[in-house]
Design a protein around this motif. Sequence first.
Motif, PDB file in Angstrom:
ATOM      1  N   ALA B 110      48.917  -9.926   0.954  1.00 12.84           N
ATOM      2  CA  ALA B 110      48.727  -9.326   2.275  1.00 12.84           C
ATOM      3  C   ALA B 110      47.235  -9.191   2.579  1.00 12.84           C
ATOM      4  O   ALA B 110      46.401  -9.161   1.673  1.00 12.84           O
ATOM      5  N   GLU B 111      46.949  -9.099   3.882  1.00  8.20           N
ATOM      6  CA  GLU B 111      45.558  -8.923   4.318  1.00  8.20           C
ATOM      7  C   GLU B 111      45.487  -7.633   5.140  1.00  8.20           C
ATOM      8  O   GLU B 111      46.350  -7.393   5.988  1.00  8.20           O
ATOM      9  N   VAL B 112      44.467  -6.852   4.878  1.00  6.43           N
ATOM     10  CA  VAL B 112      44.326  -5.598   5.632  1.00  6.43           C
ATOM     11  C   VAL B 112      43.868  -5.929   7.048  1.00  6.43           C
ATOM     12  O   VAL B 112      42.887  -6.653   7.239  1.00  6.43           O
ATOM     13  N   VAL B 113      44.601  -5.408   8.057  1.00 12.20           N
ATOM     14  CA  VAL B 113      44.192  -5.671   9.434  1.00 12.20           C
ATOM     15  C   VAL B 113      43.711  -4.400  10.144  1.00 12.20           C
ATOM     16  O   VAL B 113      42.988  -4.473  11.125  1.00 12.20           O
ATOM     17  N   ASP B 126      40.352  -7.398   3.659  1.00 13.46           N
ATOM     18  CA  ASP B 126      40.626  -7.372   2.208  1.00 13.46           C
ATOM     19  C   ASP B 126      41.992  -7.973   1.914  1.00 13.46           C
ATOM     20  O   ASP B 126      42.961  -7.767   2.670  1.00 13.46           O
ATOM     21  N   TRP B 127      42.066  -8.682   0.793  1.00  9.34           N
ATOM     22  CA  TRP B 127      43.358  -9.173   0.308  1.00  9.34           C
ATOM     23  C   TRP B 127      43.941  -8.156  -0.650  1.00  9.34           C
ATOM     24  O   TRP B 127      43.269  -7.713  -1.602  1.00  9.34           O
ATOM     25  N   VAL B 128      45.187  -7.792  -0.422  1.00  6.79           N
ATOM     26  CA  VAL B 128      45.822  -6.746  -1.236  1.00  6.79           C
ATOM     27  C   VAL B 128      47.255  -7.146  -1.607  1.00  6.79           C
ATOM     28  O   VAL B 128      47.831  -8.058  -0.996  1.00  6.79           O
ATOM     29  N   ILE B 129      47.785  -6.442  -2.587  1.00  7.08           N
ATOM     30  CA  ILE B 129      49.219  -6.555  -2.904  1.00  7.08           C
ATOM     31  C   ILE B 129      49.801  -5.148  -2.985  1.00  7.08           C
ATOM     32  O   ILE B 129      49.056  -4.171  -3.114  1.00  7.08           O
ATOM     33  N   LEU B 144      51.251   0.437   5.039  1.00 14.02           N
ATOM     34  CA  LEU B 144      51.421   0.894   3.655  1.00 14.02           C
ATOM     35  C   LEU B 144      50.442   2.016   3.371  1.00 14.02           C
ATOM     36  O   LEU B 144      49.334   2.035   3.923  1.00 14.02           O
ATOM     37  N   ARG B 145      50.827   2.957   2.530  1.00 15.62           N
ATOM     38  CA  ARG B 145      49.876   3.987   2.106  1.00 15.62           C
ATOM     39  C   ARG B 145      48.793   3.330   1.245  1.00 15.62           C
ATOM     40  O   ARG B 145      49.091   2.472   0.412  1.00 15.62           O
ATOM     41  N   ALA B 146      47.564   3.734   1.478  1.00 14.51           N
ATOM     42  CA  ALA B 146      46.446   3.094   0.773  1.00 14.51           C
ATOM     43  C   ALA B 146      46.626   3.186  -0.736  1.00 14.51           C
ATOM     44  O   ALA B 146      46.276   2.259  -1.466  1.00 14.51           O
ATOM     45  N   GLU B 147      47.210   4.296  -1.216  1.00 12.80           N
ATOM     46  CA  GLU B 147      47.358   4.435  -2.665  1.00 12.80           C
ATOM     47  C   GLU B 147      48.412   3.498  -3.246  1.00 12.80           C
ATOM     48  O   GLU B 147      48.493   3.339  -4.451  1.00 12.80           O
ATOM     49  N   ASP B 148      49.201   2.897  -2.389  1.00 16.20           N
ATOM     50  CA  ASP B 148      50.229   1.971  -2.864  1.00 16.20           C
ATOM     51  C   ASP B 148      49.793   0.515  -2.809  1.00 16.20           C
ATOM     52  O   ASP B 148      50.607  -0.382  -3.042  1.00 16.20           O
ATOM     53  N   VAL B 149      48.532   0.257  -2.482  1.00 15.25           N
ATOM     54  CA  VAL B 149      48.077  -1.132  -2.480  1.00 15.25           C
ATOM     55  C   VAL B 149      47.013  -1.341  -3.558  1.00 15.25           C
ATOM     56  O   VAL B 149      46.309  -0.420  -3.948  1.00 15.25           O
ATOM     57  N   ILE B 150      46.963  -2.562  -4.047  1.00 20.51           N
ATOM     58  CA  ILE B 150      45.960  -2.962  -5.037  1.00 20.51           C
ATOM     59  C   ILE B 150      45.118  -4.060  -4.408  1.00 20.51           C
ATOM     60  O   ILE B 150      45.649  -5.042  -3.866  1.00 20.51           O
ATOM     61  N   LYS B 151      43.805  -3.885  -4.459  1.00 18.06           N
ATOM     62  CA  LYS B 151      42.888  -4.848  -3.844  1.00 18.06           C
ATOM     63  C   LYS B 151      42.635  -6.000  -4.818  1.00 18.06           C
ATOM     64  O   LYS B 151      42.434  -5.784  -6.014  1.00 18.06           O
ATOM     65  N   LEU B 152      42.645  -7.211  -4.300  1.00 21.95           N
ATOM     66  CA  LEU B 152      42.350  -8.376  -5.144  1.00 21.95           C
ATOM     67  C   LEU B 152      40.854  -8.659  -5.105  1.00 21.95           C
ATOM     68  O   LEU B 152      40.179  -8.318  -4.128  1.00 21.95           O
ATOM     69  N   PRO B 153      40.325  -9.332  -6.143  1.00 18.13           N
ATOM     70  CA  PRO B 153      38.899  -9.695  -6.143  1.00 18.13           C
ATOM     71  C   PRO B 153      38.569 -10.555  -4.924  1.00 18.13           C
ATOM     72  O   PRO B 153      39.370 -11.391  -4.508  1.00 18.13           O
ATOM     73  N   SER B 168      50.902 -11.992  -8.391  1.00 20.41           N
ATOM     74  CA  SER B 168      52.268 -11.971  -8.889  1.00 20.41           C
ATOM     75  C   SER B 168      52.421 -10.897  -9.948  1.00 20.41           C
ATOM     76  O   SER B 168      51.851 -10.972 -11.028  1.00 20.41           O
ATOM     77  N   THR B 169      53.183  -9.890  -9.603  1.00 23.35           N
ATOM     78  CA  THR B 169      53.408  -8.787 -10.544  1.00 23.35           C
ATOM     79  C   THR B 169      54.600  -9.079 -11.446  1.00 23.35           C
ATOM     80  O   THR B 169      54.967  -8.261 -12.271  1.00 23.35           O
TER      81      THR B 169
END
Lengths: 386, 386
Positions: B110-113, B126-129, B144-153, B168-169
Amino acid sequence: MLRHPFTRSVRPNRVYAKLKLAGFATSAIRNAVANRAVVFTANGNPAEVLRVQSYDPPSSPAPDSVQVRFRLSPINPSDINVVQGVYPATPMKMQLGGEDVHVGGNEGLAEVVEVGSEVQGLKKGDWVISAKPQAGTWSSFRTLRAEDVIKLPEGRLSEVNAATITASTVNPPTAYNMLHEFVHLKEGDWVLQNGANSAVGQAVIQIAARKGIKTINFVRNRPDLDHLMNQLAQLGATHVFTYDALSDKSLAKHVKQWTSESPIRLMLNCVSGPDTTAMTRLLGDNAHIVSYGAMSKKPLSLPTSLFIFKNLCAQGFWQSRWYQQHSRQERENLMKTLADFKLKEPEHEILDLSTESSDEAATQRLRDVLVKMEEGFGKKVLLRLG
Amino acid sequence: MLRHPFTRSVRPNRVYAKLKLAGFATSAIRNAVANRAVVFTANGNPAEVLRVQSYDPPSSPAPDSVQVRFRLSPINPSDINVVQGVYPATPMKMQLGGEDVHVGGNEGLAEVVEVGSEVQGLKKGDWVISAKPQAGTWSSFRTLRAEDVIKLPEGRLSEVNAATITASTVNPPTAYNMLHEFVHLKEGDWVLQNGANSAVGQAVIQIAARKGIKTINFVRNRPDLDHLMNQLAQLGATHVFTYDALSDKSLAKHVKQWTSESPIRLMLNCVSGPDTTAMTRLLGDNAHIVSYGAMSKKPLSLPTSLFIFKNLCAQGFWQSRWYQQHSRQERENLMKTLADFKLKEPEHEILDLSTESSDEAATQRLRDVLVKMEEGFGKKVLLRLG
C-alpha cells in the motif's frame, strides 16, 4: 469334537512310552516332552509357518553362561509381526535337525537350571529374563551368557505376574514412557487411547489412574463387552467406549465438557485406520498422537489442517529404541519404577504345549490358538513349553 | 472472442464518460475506476461468490490514522481458503451499499495517500504494509491506524518485489521458519519438498541454496515442464522431479546414493494425498514432515510403521501462529533476515481490474482468472484495484 485349546493334558509316561516305540534316541525321548521350541523357517502367516519342534537339550553351560528353562513366554502382537516379517527385528537363529530355523519370542520368564563355573550372582532356581531382545523365548531349555540375563527379585512374584509385568521389557515400559516422554501431564489432565484392552492399554489405564490422570478409552465392540468395560473400569479407566460411539456427534460435545479445563493433549494409538482418524476430533490444540501399533493394518490418515491449524504432532514410540538410547542404569530405574506401580496382570490363558504327545499335535494346537488370536478378542496367551 | 485476462486496458476517460451517461452520482463516478474492492457475503467457490464492487472513498483519516491505496495485492492459496470458509481466520468486514460484506486479501503493498494530523513517522508516498492479518487488501483506498502499518525501506524496491517478497508476511517467512524451526540443518544436508513451484517452495529453494542445503523438489507434470524445471534450477534447486518419478523404483536408490552421507531429515509438504505418502519412502530415520498446505485436498496418510520404527515426526507450520508466539522485535528481525536473502520474486501476472469499465466486467474478469487458478499451473496473481 472341538478340543478346548488350553485345558488338554496328556499323562507324561504315556508320551514317553509312545516315543520309545517310535524309535527315538534315548536322549531325545527323555526330553521330548520338556524340550521344545516354536520355530519358523520362512516369514508368513503365523498359523501356517510356525511349528513346534523338539530338540536335544543344550550341553552344560560354558563357564560364563547359565542354562535356563523358560517357564512362561507371552505371545505379543510384535512377536506375530516378527513372524510375518513386518517387524524390524531379527529373530533368534538356531540349528535344529541340521536345519537353520528362527525361534520366536522376545519376552519370557526363565529359571536358572545350571550355572557356569565362573558365573557369580546367579544360582540354580533364580528367576531371570533376557536383557537382549529376540532371545527366542518360545523354547524350553536355552544357554545364555550370564551378562545377558537380569535377575528378578526373589520370592515375591507369581509366575504369571513375573511373565507379564515384572519380566515384561515391552508392554508396561511402553505404557509408562508414552505417558511421560511426549507431553508433561499433571493431575486432572486427560489421555485418549484406542486398543485400550491391549496389555499396553491396560498398563496405561493403571499408571494414569495412579497419577490422577483421566483416560478416555476405546475398544472394539464384542460379545462380552460389559465384562471388558467393567474390567477396564476396575483398573481405573475414566470412560470406556466402543468405536461405534465415534459416529454419535454428541460424544465430541461430552468430551469437550469433561475436558474443558484441560483439553486433551495426548492420544495413544495402536490401531490406526478410520476410527483413529475420527478419534482425533476429540483432541485439543497442540496435542501429540503417539503410535505404537497398527492393529487395523491401515495407515494413520489425518487431515492436514489438524497439523497446520491445531498444531498436532504425530510421532511414534518403540521401546526397543528407548532401550538403545538409555543406559543400563536408566533401564533398571524404569523397571523399579514400574514394579512400584504393582500393575495388575492382564487377563491371560496359559497354552501348555509340554503336555502334547507329539510335535505335530503341539503344532496343531498352537495353530488353532493363533487362528483365534488373529480374530482378536482373545486373552493374552502365555506359552509353556518345557 | 477470447479475452486475455491480463493485458486488456480501457482508456479511463472512456470509462468516465460511460459511467456519466449511466447516471452515477459524481462522487461515485470520480472514483468508480479507482475505488473498488473484491468482496463476498457468503463462503463458497471463489469463482462464484467473489465480486468486484465500487465504493465511495473513505473520508479524511482520523488524527491517529492514515489513508492508504493498495497498489498490488497477491491472491495467495490461503486467501482462497478464507473465501471457501476452510481457513481459520476471519476476513475483514465492511459496509458497502448498506450491506455487510467481507473484503478478501491478507497481504498487499500500500501507499500512504493522506496522513492524520497526529501521525508521526509516516508521510504521503510512503510504501507500507498492514501489520494486522486479514486487512482486506483486495481493495483500493482504505483507512488504517498508523500503529497497524509497517513502513517499507524507501526507494530500493520494485513494486512487484515489495508486494511479493518484502511485504509478504506469509510466504518467505513460512519458508525460512520451516527450514530453521524443526531440524538443525547444516551445509550439505538435504531437504525434500513438494509443491516446489509455490511461492513458499521457491523461497525454500533459494534460502536452502544460499545456506548450502540441497533440495529435492517435486512438481506436477505440465505442458511447460522444461521451463519450470529450468526456472527452479536457476533458483538453486538441486533436483526437480514430477510426481510420476515416484513410481520408478530406481529413484529411491538414487536418492539413497546422493544422501548417503546425510539421510533426509526434513520434508516440507503443501500437497498431502498419495504422492506425498510415496515421497516419505525417500526419508531417512528421525525425519520431520512439516505440512503447511494440502493442495490435493486429501489427508496426509502415513504407514504407522514409519512413526514407530523410523521415528518419523509429522507436524504443521502456520506463520500466523508464529507471529502470535513471537515478539515484535523477533518479527522485525525475521523480516530483516529475509531482506538480506534478496529472494527472486515468483513468476507473476498482474490482474489490473482498475481498467474495467464496470463492476460487472471486472467481476467477470476476476472470475475467469479464479477458474484458471483453480486448475493450477498458473503464475502468482497480483491484484491491482485502484
